[in-house]
Design a protein around this motif. Structure first.
Motif, PDB file in Angstrom:
ATOM      1  N   PHE A   1       0.838  -1.195   0.000  1.00 53.13           N
ATOM      2  CA  PHE A   1       0.000   0.000   0.000  1.00 53.13           C
ATOM      3  C   PHE A   1       0.876   1.249   0.000  1.00 53.13           C
ATOM      4  O   PHE A   1       1.688   1.469   0.894  1.00 53.13           O
ATOM      5  CB  PHE A   1      -0.899  -0.006   1.241  1.00 53.13           C
ATOM      6  N   GLY A   2       0.722   2.089  -1.023  1.00 52.34           N
ATOM      7  CA  GLY A   2       1.473   3.327  -1.111  1.00 52.34           C
ATOM      8  C   GLY A   2       2.913   3.170  -1.543  1.00 52.34           C
ATOM      9  O   GLY A   2       3.701   4.120  -1.446  1.00 52.34           O
ATOM     10  N   SER A   3       3.296   1.998  -2.063  1.00 51.49           N
ATOM     11  CA  SER A   3       4.688   1.796  -2.476  1.00 51.49           C
ATOM     12  C   SER A   3       4.927   2.223  -3.917  1.00 51.49           C
ATOM     13  O   SER A   3       6.054   2.501  -4.322  1.00 51.49           O
ATOM     14  CB  SER A   3       5.084   0.328  -2.303  1.00 51.49           C
ATOM     15  N   LEU A   4       3.865   2.261  -4.718  1.00 52.65           N
ATOM     16  CA  LEU A   4       3.976   2.598  -6.137  1.00 52.65           C
ATOM     17  C   LEU A   4       3.105   3.801  -6.461  1.00 52.65           C
ATOM     18  O   LEU A   4       1.937   3.858  -6.066  1.00 52.65           O
ATOM     19  CB  LEU A   4       3.537   1.398  -6.983  1.00 52.65           C
TER      20      LEU A   4
ATOM     21  N   ILE B   1      -3.416  11.694   3.578  1.00 51.42           N
ATOM     22  CA  ILE B   1      -2.434  10.796   2.974  1.00 51.42           C
ATOM     23  C   ILE B   1      -3.067   9.447   2.651  1.00 51.42           C
ATOM     24  O   ILE B   1      -2.909   8.905   1.550  1.00 51.42           O
ATOM     25  CB  ILE B   1      -1.220  10.628   3.915  1.00 51.42           C
ATOM     26  N   PHE B   2      -3.795   8.893   3.614  1.00 52.99           N
ATOM     27  CA  PHE B   2      -4.439   7.596   3.398  1.00 52.99           C
ATOM     28  C   PHE B   2      -5.401   7.662   2.215  1.00 52.99           C
ATOM     29  O   PHE B   2      -5.418   6.770   1.353  1.00 52.99           O
ATOM     30  CB  PHE B   2      -5.188   7.166   4.660  1.00 52.99           C
ATOM     31  N   LEU B   3      -6.210   8.711   2.122  1.00 52.87           N
ATOM     32  CA  LEU B   3      -7.205   8.821   1.061  1.00 52.87           C
ATOM     33  C   LEU B   3      -6.567   9.060  -0.303  1.00 52.87           C
ATOM     34  O   LEU B   3      -7.038   8.532  -1.321  1.00 52.87           O
ATOM     35  CB  LEU B   3      -8.192   9.948   1.391  1.00 52.87           C
ATOM     36  N   PHE B   4      -5.500   9.848  -0.354  1.00 50.26           N
ATOM     37  CA  PHE B   4      -4.806  10.062  -1.623  1.00 50.26           C
ATOM     38  C   PHE B   4      -4.227   8.745  -2.151  1.00 50.26           C
ATOM     39  O   PHE B   4      -4.191   8.512  -3.373  1.00 50.26           O
ATOM     40  CB  PHE B   4      -3.684  11.094  -1.470  1.00 50.26           C
ATOM     41  N   ILE B   5      -3.762   7.910  -1.247  1.00 52.27           N
ATOM     42  CA  ILE B   5      -3.224   6.613  -1.683  1.00 52.27           C
ATOM     43  C   ILE B   5      -4.352   5.668  -2.078  1.00 52.27           C
ATOM     44  O   ILE B   5      -4.318   5.045  -3.142  1.00 52.27           O
ATOM     45  CB  ILE B   5      -2.378   5.987  -0.556  1.00 52.27           C
ATOM     46  N   ARG B   6      -5.355   5.561  -1.198  1.00 50.65           N
ATOM     47  CA  ARG B   6      -6.414   4.564  -1.399  1.00 50.65           C
ATOM     48  C   ARG B   6      -7.270   4.857  -2.625  1.00 50.65           C
ATOM     49  O   ARG B   6      -7.617   3.935  -3.383  1.00 50.65           O
ATOM     50  CB  ARG B   6      -7.306   4.524  -0.143  1.00 50.65           C
ATOM     51  N   PHE B   7      -7.590   6.121  -2.878  1.00 53.20           N
ATOM     52  CA  PHE B   7      -8.540   6.439  -3.947  1.00 53.20           C
ATOM     53  C   PHE B   7      -7.903   7.060  -5.190  1.00 53.20           C
ATOM     54  O   PHE B   7      -8.568   7.167  -6.222  1.00 53.20           O
ATOM     55  CB  PHE B   7      -9.635   7.360  -3.419  1.00 53.20           C
ATOM     56  N   PHE B   8      -6.634   7.486  -5.091  1.00 52.94           N
ATOM     57  CA  PHE B   8      -6.009   8.119  -6.247  1.00 52.94           C
ATOM     58  C   PHE B   8      -4.756   7.394  -6.734  1.00 52.94           C
ATOM     59  O   PHE B   8      -4.165   7.794  -7.732  1.00 52.94           O
ATOM     60  CB  PHE B   8      -5.664   9.577  -5.930  1.00 52.94           C
ATOM     61  N   GLY B   9      -4.333   6.345  -6.019  1.00 50.76           N
ATOM     62  CA  GLY B   9      -3.196   5.554  -6.471  1.00 50.76           C
ATOM     63  C   GLY B   9      -1.842   6.206  -6.251  1.00 50.76           C
ATOM     64  O   GLY B   9      -0.852   5.819  -6.888  1.00 50.76           O
TER      65      GLY B   9
ATOM     66  N   ASP C   1       1.712   7.136  -4.238  1.00 53.97           N
ATOM     67  CA  ASP C   1       2.565   6.498  -3.237  1.00 53.97           C
ATOM     68  C   ASP C   1       2.615   7.406  -2.013  1.00 53.97           C
ATOM     69  O   ASP C   1       2.054   8.514  -2.003  1.00 53.97           O
ATOM     70  CB  ASP C   1       3.965   6.208  -3.785  1.00 53.97           C
ATOM     71  N   PHE C   2       3.260   6.942  -0.936  1.00 54.23           N
ATOM     72  CA  PHE C   2       3.257   7.710   0.311  1.00 54.23           C
ATOM     73  C   PHE C   2       3.925   9.069   0.144  1.00 54.23           C
ATOM     74  O   PHE C   2       3.475  10.059   0.729  1.00 54.23           O
ATOM     75  CB  PHE C   2       3.947   6.911   1.431  1.00 54.23           C
ATOM     76  N   LEU C   3       4.997   9.135  -0.630  1.00 56.20           N
ATOM     77  CA  LEU C   3       5.713  10.400  -0.767  1.00 56.20           C
ATOM     78  C   LEU C   3       4.856  11.432  -1.504  1.00 56.20           C
ATOM     79  O   LEU C   3       4.732  12.578  -1.047  1.00 56.20           O
ATOM     80  CB  LEU C   3       7.028  10.174  -1.518  1.00 56.20           C
ATOM     81  N   HIS C   4       4.244  11.056  -2.627  1.00 51.28           N
ATOM     82  CA  HIS C   4       3.396  11.997  -3.365  1.00 51.28           C
ATOM     83  C   HIS C   4       2.140  12.346  -2.575  1.00 51.28           C
ATOM     84  O   HIS C   4       1.653  13.480  -2.631  1.00 51.28           O
ATOM     85  CB  HIS C   4       3.020  11.411  -4.727  1.00 51.28           C
ATOM     86  N   ALA C   5       1.595  11.366  -1.843  1.00 47.73           N
ATOM     87  CA  ALA C   5       0.411  11.637  -1.021  1.00 47.73           C
ATOM     88  C   ALA C   5       0.734  12.633   0.080  1.00 47.73           C
ATOM     89  O   ALA C   5      -0.064  13.525   0.387  1.00 47.73           O
ATOM     90  CB  ALA C   5      -0.116  10.335  -0.420  1.00 47.73           C
ATOM     91  N   SER C   6       1.912  12.489   0.684  1.00 44.19           N
ATOM     92  CA  SER C   6       2.324  13.431   1.727  1.00 44.19           C
ATOM     93  C   SER C   6       2.511  14.829   1.145  1.00 44.19           C
ATOM     94  O   SER C   6       2.086  15.827   1.741  1.00 44.19           O
ATOM     95  CB  SER C   6       3.627  12.951   2.379  1.00 44.19           C
ATOM     96  N   ALA C   7       3.121  14.908  -0.038  1.00 47.03           N
ATOM     97  CA  ALA C   7       3.320  16.209  -0.690  1.00 47.03           C
ATOM     98  C   ALA C   7       1.982  16.871  -1.002  1.00 47.03           C
ATOM     99  O   ALA C   7       1.774  18.065  -0.714  1.00 47.03           O
ATOM    100  CB  ALA C   7       4.143  16.021  -1.961  1.00 47.03           C
ATOM    101  N   ALA C   8       1.055  16.105  -1.580  1.00 45.99           N
ATOM    102  CA  ALA C   8      -0.251  16.668  -1.934  1.00 45.99           C
ATOM    103  C   ALA C   8      -1.029  17.094  -0.694  1.00 45.99           C
ATOM    104  O   ALA C   8      -1.723  18.120  -0.698  1.00 45.99           O
ATOM    105  CB  ALA C   8      -1.057  15.640  -2.734  1.00 45.99           C
ATOM    106  N   SER C   9      -0.902  16.317   0.373  1.00 44.25           N
ATOM    107  CA  SER C   9      -1.648  16.633   1.596  1.00 44.25           C
ATOM    108  C   SER C   9      -1.232  17.970   2.192  1.00 44.25           C
ATOM    109  O   SER C   9      -2.045  18.652   2.820  1.00 44.25           O
ATOM    110  CB  SER C   9      -1.466  15.522   2.635  1.00 44.25           C
ATOM    111  N   LYS C  10       0.027  18.364   1.998  1.00 40.53           N
ATOM    112  CA  LYS C  10       0.493  19.636   2.550  1.00 40.53           C
ATOM    113  C   LYS C  10      -0.226  20.814   1.889  1.00 40.53           C
ATOM    114  O   LYS C  10      -0.567  21.790   2.563  1.00 40.53           O
ATOM    115  CB  LYS C  10       2.013  19.775   2.367  1.00 40.53           C
TER     116      LYS C  10
END
Length: 264
Positions: A132-135, A172-180, A182-191
Motif C-alpha cells: 500500500f502506497g509503495s507505487l 495521505i491515506f485517502l490520496f493513496i487509497r482512492f487516487f493511487g 505512493d506515500f511520498l506523493h500523497a504526503s506532498a499533496a496533503s500539505k
C-alpha cells in the motif's frame, strides 16, 4: 523585541516548551501530518488561562507556516499531482468554513468513537497491505479526477473545520487509497490541502482576535524549522520511510483518541 512579548504572562517560562513542541509538530506534520497531537496539548498545558479559541488560533498561525514551507519544499523535489491537489485544496478551503459553522449544532464529542474507528481501520489496512502506497500510479484523469478531488477536499475540509485532529494523516491515506499515489506523493499533496484548510481557519481566528501574535510568530519559526527537517527526512527516506512514520503517528493518535473516548 521585549515589547512583542508584553502580552504574555511570564513569557520566558512558557517559551522553551512551546518552541520545542512547535519544532516537533512541524517535523511530524511535514512527513505524515498529526503535529497537532503535540502542539495543541502543549498550548493548553502551558497557557491554561487562555480561551480555547485563542489557543487554536495561535496553533493554526504557527502550523500554517511550517505546512506551507513543507509544501514548497516538496514541490521543488517531487512532481506534484496538481490536477488532483488544486481542486481538492479549493474545495477544502470552502468546506472548512462550513465545518466551523457546524460546531454550533453538532457536539464534537459525538465524533470521537467514529474517528477512533477510522484511525484503527486506516492503520490496519496500511499495516496488512504491505504494498500500500509503495507505487505511484495515479488512478484517475480528466473530469473524473477533478470530481473525486473536489469530493475528497470537501469531506476533509469540513472535518478539519469542524474537528481537525488527524487531518493530514487522513489525507495521505485517502490520496493513496482512492487516487493511487505512493506515500511520498500523497504526503506532498496533503500539505497543499492542509495549507488551504489552515488559511480558512485563520480567516476566522485572526480578524476576531483569537490568537497571540508574539507567540504565534516565534512558534511559527520553530514549526518551520521542524518542517525543514521533516521534509528532508521524507525526501531522503522515500515512501518506505513515510509509510513507517505514518503507522507510528496513527498508532499514537489511536492511543490518544481511545484515552479521550473511554476515560470520560
Amino acid at each position: 523585541m521585549d515589547h512583542l512579548f508584553a502580552e504574555l504572562p511570564a513569557f520566558s517560562s512558557v517559551l522553551l516548551p512551546l518552541l520545542v513542541a512547535a519544532f516537533v509538530a512541524g517535523l511530524i506534520d511535514a512527513v505524515v501530518g498529526g503535529g497537532g497531537l503535540v502542539q495543541i496539548p502543549a498550548l493548553f498545558t502551558v497557557l491554561p488561562a487562555e480561551t480555547p479559541a485563542t489557543l487554536f488560533g495561535t496553533n493554526k498561525c504557527a502550523s500554517v507556516v511550517g505546512t506551507a514551507n513543507a509544501a514548497w519544499r516538496y514541490a521543488r523535489r517531487v512532481r506534484m499531482p496538481w490536477g488532483t491537489t488544486l481542486p481538492a485544496a479549493l474545495a477544502a478551503f470552502a468546506f472548512s468554513f462550513l465545518g466551523a459553522m457546524a460546531v454550533a449544532w453538532l457536539p464534537k464529542e459525538s465524533l470521537r468513537p467514529l474517528i477512533l474507528a477510522l484511525l484503527i481501520g486506516s492503520a490496519a489496512y496500511t499495516y496488512w497491505k504491505k504494498d500500500f502506497g509503495s507505487l505511484h500510479a495515479p488512478a484517475h484523469g480528466g473530469m473524473r479526477e477533478k470530481v473525486y478531488a473536489v469530493t475528497l477536499g470537501a469531506v476533509i475540509g469540513f472535518y478539519d473545520g469542524f474537528f481537525g485532529p488527524g487531518t493530514g494523516s487522513f489525507l495521505i491515506f485517502l490520496f493513496i487509497r482512492f487516487f493511487g499515489f505512493d506515500f511520498l506523493h500523497a504526503s506532498a499533496a496533503s500539505k497543499v490541502v492542509n495549507v488551504a484548510t489552515n488559511l480558512a481557519a485563520l480567516a476566522f481566528f485572526v480578524p476576531t482576535g483569537h490568537w497571540i501574535p508574539a507567540l504565534a510568530l516565534v512558534m511559527a519559526l520553530a514549526n518551520m524549522g521542524g518542517s525543514v527537517v521533516g521534509t528532508r527526512l521524507a525526501l531522503s527516506g522515500g515512501s518506505r520511510f513515510v509509510r513507517k512514520f505514518f503507522l507510528v503517528v496513527v498508532g499514537a493518535m489511536i492511543v490518544k483518541f481511545a484515552w479521550d473516548t473511554f476515560s470520560r
